[in-house]
Design a protein around this motif. Sequence first.
Motif, short mmCIF file in Angstrom:
data_model
loop_
_atom_site.label_atom_id
_atom_site.label_comp_id
_atom_site.label_asym_id
_atom_site.label_seq_id
_atom_site.Cartn_x
_atom_site.Cartn_y
_atom_site.Cartn_z
N ARG A 48 -6.94 -0.24 -20.55
CA ARG A 48 -5.56 0.22 -19.95
C ARG A 48 -4.78 1.52 -20.77
O ARG A 48 -3.88 2.23 -19.74
CB ARG A 48 -5.15 -0.39 -20.65
N ALA A 55 -6.28 3.73 -17.62
CA ALA A 55 -5.96 3.78 -16.38
C ALA A 55 -4.37 4.32 -16.36
O ALA A 55 -4.35 4.22 -15.55
CB ALA A 55 -5.84 2.45 -16.45
N THR A 56 -3.84 4.69 -17.45
CA THR A 56 -2.20 4.34 -17.76
C THR A 56 -2.28 6.23 -17.63
O THR A 56 -1.37 6.95 -16.99
CB THR A 56 -1.65 4.68 -19.15
N THR A 57 -3.29 6.98 -18.84
CA THR A 57 -3.61 8.54 -18.02
C THR A 57 -4.02 8.18 -16.63
O THR A 57 -3.19 9.41 -16.41
CB THR A 57 -4.98 8.64 -19.17
N ALA A 58 -4.63 8.29 -16.35
CA ALA A 58 -4.95 8.32 -14.21
C ALA A 58 -4.23 8.19 -13.51
O ALA A 58 -3.28 8.91 -12.80
CB ALA A 58 -6.12 7.23 -14.45
N GLY A 59 -3.23 7.33 -14.57
CA GLY A 59 -1.98 6.94 -13.15
C GLY A 59 -0.97 8.07 -14.06
O GLY A 59 -0.11 8.65 -12.80
N ARG A 60 -0.51 8.65 -14.99
CA ARG A 60 0.07 9.89 -14.71
C ARG A 60 -0.31 10.94 -14.57
O ARG A 60 0.55 12.16 -13.58
CB ARG A 60 0.02 10.03 -16.68
N SER A 66 -1.95 11.47 -11.30
CA SER A 66 -2.04 10.99 -10.16
C SER A 66 -0.52 11.80 -9.74
O SER A 66 0.14 11.47 -9.38
CB SER A 66 -1.92 10.42 -9.39
#
Length: 128
Positions: A118, A121-126, A128
């Motif tokens: 998670r 995923a949070t780091t990847a989402g930020r 983007s």
Amino acid sequence: MVAFTLVGPGPLQLALVVCAFSVNSVAFSVAFAGASDFLPQRQRTAFFGCVIACYSVAGIVAPYVLGLVVQAGRTASEGYSNGFLLVGLVICVFAVIGGRLLNPEAARRTLEAETVRRQAATTAGRAS
């Protein structure tokens, strides 16, 4: 609990009764502390609420069932002895089942892996 139903009245039986009814109080507090180690903080309240609900319902059902067992005995003493023997055996069966099903280390590894996933995923989402 099983043991105190098999010995005669006296100091040994009294000691076994005290042990049988004291251990569960300790078990609840240890269970809550242990569950806090591997439950995510946002799920703890719901989990503890479910546990409390289960043993609250047991507090309603158990006296009724024990009353049925006591009434089925030839004497009240025999009925109580049979009832507590039944309770002790049920506790033993569920303890074995729980011991076989619960694996705190596996739960911790799963939780840690999910946390890492998670966070990634949070780091990847930020990013983007």
